[in-house]
Design a protein around this motif. Sequence first.
Motif, mmCIF file in Angstrom:
data_model
loop_
_atom_site.group_PDB
_atom_site.id
_atom_site.type_symbol
_atom_site.label_atom_id
_atom_site.label_comp_id
_atom_site.label_asym_id
_atom_site.label_seq_id
_atom_site.Cartn_x
_atom_site.Cartn_y
_atom_site.Cartn_z
ATOM 1 N N SER A 188 0.880 -1.166 0.000
ATOM 2 C CA SER A 188 0.000 0.000 0.000
ATOM 3 C C SER A 188 0.919 1.218 0.000
ATOM 4 C CB SER A 188 -0.892 -0.022 1.240
ATOM 5 O OG SER A 188 -1.540 1.230 1.362
ATOM 6 N N PHE A 189 0.881 1.972 -1.094
ATOM 7 C CA PHE A 189 1.847 3.054 -1.283
ATOM 8 C C PHE A 189 1.604 4.229 -0.339
ATOM 9 C CE2 PHE A 189 4.391 2.344 -5.215
ATOM 10 C CZ PHE A 189 3.892 1.095 -5.543
ATOM 11 N N PRO B 241 0.225 7.108 -3.425
ATOM 12 C CA PRO B 241 -0.317 6.426 -4.616
ATOM 13 C C PRO B 241 -0.266 7.346 -5.835
ATOM 14 C CG PRO B 241 -1.765 6.128 -2.722
ATOM 15 C CD PRO B 241 -0.750 7.184 -2.342
ATOM 16 N N ILE B 242 0.071 6.767 -6.987
ATOM 17 C CA ILE B 242 0.288 7.554 -8.200
ATOM 18 C C ILE B 242 -1.048 7.791 -8.921
ATOM 19 C CG2 ILE B 242 1.630 7.665 -10.345
ATOM 20 C CD1 ILE B 242 3.426 7.289 -7.945
ATOM 21 N N ILE C 75 -3.139 8.061 -12.183
ATOM 22 C CA ILE C 75 -3.042 7.621 -13.575
ATOM 23 C C ILE C 75 -4.341 7.975 -14.311
ATOM 24 C CG2 ILE C 75 -2.523 5.719 -15.143
ATOM 25 C CD1 ILE C 75 -1.034 4.338 -12.966
ATOM 26 N N PRO C 76 -4.387 9.153 -14.933
ATOM 27 C CA PRO C 76 -5.589 9.550 -15.665
ATOM 28 C C PRO C 76 -5.852 8.574 -16.816
ATOM 29 C CG PRO C 76 -4.051 11.398 -15.452
ATOM 30 C CD PRO C 76 -3.323 10.163 -15.013
ATOM 31 N N LEU D 24 -7.835 6.377 -11.846
ATOM 32 C CA LEU D 24 -7.055 5.939 -10.694
ATOM 33 C C LEU D 24 -6.361 7.105 -9.978
ATOM 34 C CD1 LEU D 24 -6.143 3.376 -9.221
ATOM 35 C CD2 LEU D 24 -4.233 3.242 -10.814
ATOM 36 N N ASN D 25 -6.818 7.364 -8.773
ATOM 37 C CA ASN D 25 -6.224 8.373 -7.881
ATOM 38 C C ASN D 25 -6.280 9.812 -8.396
ATOM 39 O OD1 ASN D 25 -5.476 6.509 -5.859
ATOM 40 N ND2 ASN D 25 -3.685 5.924 -7.067
ATOM 41 N N GLU E 280 -6.175 2.281 -1.769
ATOM 42 C CA GLU E 280 -5.091 1.311 -1.607
ATOM 43 C C GLU E 280 -5.573 0.087 -0.832
ATOM 44 O OE1 GLU E 280 -2.829 2.754 -3.982
ATOM 45 O OE2 GLU E 280 -1.406 1.731 -2.666
ATOM 46 N N TYR F 249 4.114 1.550 -10.095
ATOM 47 C CA TYR F 249 2.867 1.337 -9.344
ATOM 48 C C TYR F 249 2.088 0.172 -9.951
ATOM 49 C CZ TYR F 249 -1.503 2.861 -7.005
ATOM 50 O OH TYR F 249 -2.652 2.962 -6.241
ATOM 51 N N ARG G 32 1.513 -3.951 -8.539
ATOM 52 C CA ARG G 32 0.210 -4.605 -8.410
ATOM 53 C C ARG G 32 0.131 -5.893 -9.243
ATOM 54 N NH1 ARG G 32 0.036 -2.363 -4.669
ATOM 55 N NH2 ARG G 32 -1.179 -0.598 -3.958
#
Lengths: 250, 436
Positions: free
Chosen positions: A83-84, A87-88, A90-91, A142-143, A155, B384, B388
């Motif tokens: 679990s970062f 977290p990055i 990512i569109p 994502l995020n 996460e 990332y 995963r």
Amino acid sequence: MLKIKNLHVNVEGHEILKGINLEIKPGEIHAIMGPNGSGKSTLASVVTGNEDYEVTEGEIIMENEEISELAPEERAHKGIFLSFQYPIEIPGVSVMNFVRTAINETRKARKQEKMSGKEMLKLMRENAALLGIDQKFLQRSLNEGFSGGEKKRNEIFQLAMMDPKLAILDETDSGLDIDALRVVADGVNKLRRDDNATLLITHYQRLLDYIVPDYVHVLMDGKIVKTGGKELALKLEDKGYDWLKEMQNA
Amino acid sequence: MDLKDKLISSYSSLENQGDKELLTIRNEALKIFETKGFPTKKEETWRYTSLRPVIKEDYNLFPKTEQNLSFEEIEKYLVDDLDAYRMIFVDGVFSEKLSQLTEDKFEVSALSAAFQNEKYEEIIKKHFNKIRPQDDSLSALNTAFSREGAFIYIKRGQALDKPVQLLYLSTANESAMMLQPRNLVVIGENAQAKIIERHQSLNENPVFTNSVTEIFADKYAVVDYYKIQKDKENSTLIDNTYVDQADNSNVSIQTFSLGGKLIRNHWKAAQNGERIDTTFKGVTLLNGKQQVDHVTLVHHAQPNNESHQDFKGMFDDKSKGVFDGYILVDKIAQKTNGYQKSDNILLSDRAIAHAKPQLEIYADDVLCSHGCTVGQVDKDALRYLRTRGIPQKEAYALMMYAFCSSVLTSVTIPELQKNADAWIAAKLGVDMGFHD
């Protein structure tokens, strides 16, 4: 499950980890605490295969296999999850698509059938409910534009979906308000079984009120300087890290 | 003999049916080509693109046509599972056998047949060769030589019930081949059409296609035009497309550029009314030594109009991309909104992306933007995804897909969108879906 033996790690020529020894058995929760810059996140990164970190000495053994040469995805396939801390974003990749791809690529690597769409949806629904996540959230990129709390919750949602053997939670509590922290901790506790394990990395003791560790390790200057039970965390909260430093120097 | 001389000397042997007016148009066009010849790198818009390797081939200009292709052989070049009308051309000749047209419901036919049909005389006179820039040499060459293409005329108030697929096949069995299709698309007031165009060689011999399409969108007309550009390694496509729009019309042209030696999209749109929307988009994904150009001009000639340009390019190996986009806003074209974007990812050290956005604005109350980016895949994002459990290649593919998703998700034909996903996955060498 995970054995780390005399692990030395360099980043850009600087030694960050200077001989870590750690063993995590199934069913256990370990917490690694320590001041900023002590090497906590480096440990999480190096176990999960971040290629910027160079193992110069020692071993990382997951279920009797030395994994320090494996690619990040291969470690994920062995059941290691991170679990970062950050977290990055990512569109263009939705949470749902990302999780589905991660699960199916992992199953492919394990020579398992793809998960059916129906099963996937059911699992997503259950885990979203577990973490108080709105279904609409899964359609979002994502995020992207997520609040700090949403990122961390996402996460843990991925953790629940991937169902790893070993979950490493890197500063999952940072950026969470108390209510979100409770939801996330409840989620982690519910996922706990005799056959999986958790490694919590945290600066503060607060998280450990909600996820109670079996062992607490204190990492300072690249070494584990003290190991104890959950009461050690309370002592650190009370007295800070300085007394340990003094003990070290004495 | 070089290609230019060969073309000029063979012109007289062409049959010149049709009326005198058409003959005059062709003769004049030939003169322009004769004077100007093939464009060279000395011309500003051809700075990054050389036709020399293309025109040095010895092309067969008048291929013998043996139309014995079966539908099964060509079906794979049509969009999968799409219920559509289709016009199939083989070596420049319309194939009635392979095509499937609407029966009297809509006016969709081969251009040569339309020329012979009296009822289209007026509409053709009014539109044919009217918006082609007269001094442009390649489209002039097409005008002189082209004898066939698609004629799509949707009358006022009609909406084409299914998309039309235009497929231009070249057999090039024995030698290299040059083709010059010509399309005329006239969409009447409040009428609608969706069109998919593809050029496909069936053989490894070089094929040089110099295509011209004129599109007229009357008031409130809606046109969605898709160009599938994924031909074989030895093919060159020059796509000259000209658009003329009236009040409240909406025209969108979009490419999927995935293959071929050289593809050059040379598009111009003129907004001759108000409340018009013009959209040019493209997804380019290349490797090897492929090159794709998008050279666009949007001419805002009236107030209160919009234009949107969004091009995504991904370049591996020694491939090359050129974006040369021009927005021209006339003095009277107040309240213009013109947007232009060209985003590029280089996947190798030897890949090149040239981006040249240009704005020429004479009005003072406009909103115009242009943005060009050239970058690489975000390493943190890759890490990332890999952490995963998504392997490197698949993680790359997912990132590539995400990068161009804004263009892909706006496709209004779901079957085409699905196909485009599959093409991209295949080109990236992965077996995965990109959607929920």
